[in-house]
Enzyme design. Sequence first.
Site, PDB file in Angstrom:
ATOM      1  N   TYR A 140       0.914  -1.286   0.165  1.00 47.03           N
ATOM      2  CA  TYR A 140      -0.073   0.128   0.036  1.00 47.03           C
ATOM      3  C   TYR A 140       0.804   1.476   0.138  1.00 47.03           C
ATOM      4  CZ  TYR A 140      -3.585   3.573   1.357  1.00 47.03           C
ATOM      5  OH  TYR A 140      -4.239   4.652   1.679  1.00 47.03           O
ATOM      6  N   LYS A 144       0.955   4.281  -2.898  1.00 45.34           N
ATOM      7  CA  LYS A 144       0.908   5.698  -2.693  1.00 45.34           C
ATOM      8  C   LYS A 144       2.124   6.553  -3.017  1.00 45.34           C
ATOM      9  CE  LYS A 144      -3.506   5.474  -1.299  1.00 45.34           C
ATOM     10  NZ  LYS A 144      -4.555   6.317  -1.969  1.00 45.34           N
TER      11      LYS A 144
HETATM   12  N1  LIG Z   1      -9.001   5.833   5.549  1.00 47.61           N
HETATM   13  C1  LIG Z   1      -7.713   6.189   6.010  1.00 47.61           C
HETATM   14  O1  LIG Z   1      -7.055   5.907   7.037  1.00 47.61           O
HETATM   15  C2  LIG Z   1      -6.882   6.768   4.723  1.00 47.61           C
HETATM   16  C3  LIG Z   1      -5.695   7.231   4.929  1.00 47.61           C
HETATM   17  C4  LIG Z   1      -4.865   7.687   3.915  1.00 47.61           C
HETATM   18  C5  LIG Z   1      -5.313   7.787   2.636  1.00 47.61           C
HETATM   19  N2  LIG Z   1      -6.605   6.888   2.428  1.00 47.61           N
HETATM   20  C6  LIG Z   1      -7.044   6.843   1.087  1.00 47.61           C
HETATM   21  O2  LIG Z   1      -8.378   7.539   0.924  1.00 47.61           O
HETATM   22  C7  LIG Z   1      -9.146   7.199  -0.180  1.00 47.61           C
HETATM   23  C8  LIG Z   1     -10.427   6.721  -0.072  1.00 47.61           C
HETATM   24  O3  LIG Z   1     -10.768   5.820   1.204  1.00 47.61           O
HETATM   25  P1  LIG Z   1     -11.666   5.604   2.244  1.00 47.61           P
HETATM   26  O4  LIG Z   1     -10.571   5.868   3.542  1.00 47.61           O
HETATM   27  O5  LIG Z   1     -12.734   6.431   2.073  1.00 47.61           O
HETATM   28  O6  LIG Z   1     -11.839   4.094   2.276  1.00 47.61           O
HETATM   29  P2  LIG Z   1     -13.219   3.305   1.748  1.00 47.61           P
HETATM   30  O7  LIG Z   1     -14.400   3.784   2.448  1.00 47.61           O
HETATM   31  O8  LIG Z   1     -12.726   1.832   1.837  1.00 47.61           O
HETATM   32  O9  LIG Z   1     -13.517   4.047   0.332  1.00 47.61           O
HETATM   33  C9  LIG Z   1     -12.582   3.244  -0.525  1.00 47.61           C
HETATM   34  C10 LIG Z   1     -13.546   3.455  -1.902  1.00 47.61           C
HETATM   35  O10 LIG Z   1     -12.637   3.028  -3.041  1.00 47.61           O
HETATM   36  C11 LIG Z   1     -13.323   2.054  -3.995  1.00 47.61           C
HETATM   37  N3  LIG Z   1     -12.697   1.437  -4.819  1.00 47.61           N
HETATM   38  C12 LIG Z   1     -11.833   0.463  -4.571  1.00 47.61           C
HETATM   39  N4  LIG Z   1     -11.255  -0.089  -5.816  1.00 47.61           N
HETATM   40  C13 LIG Z   1     -11.894   0.419  -6.762  1.00 47.61           C
HETATM   41  C14 LIG Z   1     -11.990   0.324  -8.021  1.00 47.61           C
HETATM   42  N5  LIG Z   1     -11.077  -0.603  -8.627  1.00 47.61           N
HETATM   43  N6  LIG Z   1     -12.635   1.062  -8.859  1.00 47.61           N
HETATM   44  C15 LIG Z   1     -13.477   1.975  -8.223  1.00 47.61           C
HETATM   45  N7  LIG Z   1     -13.583   2.259  -6.960  1.00 47.61           N
HETATM   46  C16 LIG Z   1     -12.826   1.456  -6.147  1.00 47.61           C
HETATM   47  C17 LIG Z   1     -14.280   1.614  -3.057  1.00 47.61           C
HETATM   48  O11 LIG Z   1     -15.512   0.756  -3.650  1.00 47.61           O
HETATM   49  P3  LIG Z   1     -16.400  -0.261  -3.265  1.00 47.61           P
HETATM   50  O12 LIG Z   1     -17.289   0.314  -2.412  1.00 47.61           O
HETATM   51  O13 LIG Z   1     -16.823  -0.606  -4.594  1.00 47.61           O
HETATM   52  O14 LIG Z   1     -15.519  -1.157  -2.523  1.00 47.61           O
HETATM   53  C18 LIG Z   1     -14.478   2.249  -1.857  1.00 47.61           C
HETATM   54  O15 LIG Z   1     -15.852   3.066  -2.156  1.00 47.61           O
HETATM   55  C19 LIG Z   1      -8.173   6.063  -0.850  1.00 47.61           C
HETATM   56  O16 LIG Z   1      -7.373   6.227  -1.858  1.00 47.61           O
HETATM   57  C20 LIG Z   1      -7.245   5.634   0.402  1.00 47.61           C
HETATM   58  O17 LIG Z   1      -5.987   4.967  -0.066  1.00 47.61           O
HETATM   59  C21 LIG Z   1      -7.415   6.649   3.509  1.00 47.61           C
END
Ligand SMILES: NC(=O)c1ccc[n+]([C@@H]2O[C@H](COP(=O)([O-])OP(=O)(O)OC[C@H]3O[C@@H](n4cnc5c(N)ncnc54)[C@H](OP(=O)(O)O)[C@@H]3O)[C@@H](O)[C@H]2O)c1
Length: 232
Positions: A140, A144
Site C-alpha cells: 500500500y 501511494k
Molecule cells: N481511511 C484512511 O485512513 C486513509 C488514509 C490515507 C489515505 N486514504 C485513501 O483515501 C481514499 C478513500 O478511502 P476511504 O478511507 O474512504 O476508504 P473506503 O471507505 O474503503 O473507500 C474506498 C472506495 O474506493 C473504492 N474502490 C476500490 N477499488 C476500486 C476500483 N477498482 N474502482 C473504483 N472504486 C474502487 C471502493 O469501492 P467499493 O465500495 O466498490 O469497494 C470504496 O468506495 C483511498 O484512496 C485511500 O487509500 C485513506
Amino acid sequence: MTTLDGAVVLITGANGGLGREFVAQALARGAAKVYATARAPRQWDDPRIVPLALDVTDRESVRAAAAAATDVTVLVNNAGGTSQASLLDDDLAGARQLFETNFWGQLEVTNAVLPAVKANGGAVVNVLSALSWLALADTYSATKAVFSSATNTQRLALAGDGVQVLGLHLGYTDTPMTAGIDAPDKNDPADVVRAAYDGLEAGQLEVLADETSRQVKAGLAAPISALYPQLG
Ligand SMILES: NC(=O)c1ccc[n+]([C@@H]2O[C@H](COP(=O)([O-])OP(=O)(O)OC[C@H]3O[C@@H](n4cnc5c(N)ncnc54)[C@H](OP(=O)(O)O)[C@@H]3O)[C@@H](O)[C@H]2O)c1
C-alpha cells in the site's frame, strides 16, 4: 486557483467514507453537478448528483464514464484499496493487483478525463497518504509513493494548461478502510475533505490534512533511522 462554486466534479470511489464527504461538501460549496462514480453506483436523492459506474481497473469502464462526463471541471481521484499482499511475496500477483487500483487505475482515469479538465482550466485532486512517505504498509505504501511521484509529474506537465493538481496526504481516518485498525484519534473524514477543498480553493498544490502527515513529511530530512526507529 479553483472554485467549487458552479463546478462539475467527478469523484471516484464515491460510495466510500471519504467519497461520500467529497460528494456532500462539493455540493455544499456550490458545485453545479457531481458525478458520483463507483463500481456499484448507489441511488442519491439529489438531482445534482449523477451516479456513474466506474471501476478504475477496467479501461472500458473508465472510458465509458469519461465519455458520459465531458463537462467535468474537477476530478477527485479518491478510489483506493488495501491488501495483505507484500512486495516480498514469491508471487507478486497480489501486489500487482493493488498497483492496478492505486496507481495505474488512477492514471487511466486522469488521462481519460483530462481533455475535459484541460478545456475547463480545472483541477485534479489525488488522494494520497502519509504512507506515501512512510513504508509501514508494505505494498500500500509503495502504491501511494509512486502515485505521489506521478502527482508531481502531472502537476509539472499540466501547469501550462492552467490545471491545478493537488496532492492530499492524510493519516488514519475513520472510514470503512480502517474499520479493522485500532488506532487512536482517527481523523473525521469531514475534516479531511474540508482541508482538501479549502486547499483547492486557495490554489494550493499539496494539502497535509493532519499532524501525522505534517510530521512524516518533516521527518524526511532526518536520517533514515529516525524515520524508522525499529531499525535501531
Ligand atoms: N481511511 C484512511 O485512513 C486513509 C488514509 C490515507 C489515505 N486514504 C485513501 O483515501 C481514499 C478513500 O478511502 P476511504 O478511507 O474512504 O476508504 P473506503 O471507505 O474503503 O473507500 C474506498 C472506495 O474506493 C473504492 N474502490 C476500490 N477499488 C476500486 C476500483 N477498482 N474502482 C473504483 N472504486 C474502487 C471502493 O469501492 P467499493 O465500495 O466498490 O469497494 C470504496 O468506495 C483511498 O484512496 C485511500 O487509500 C485513506
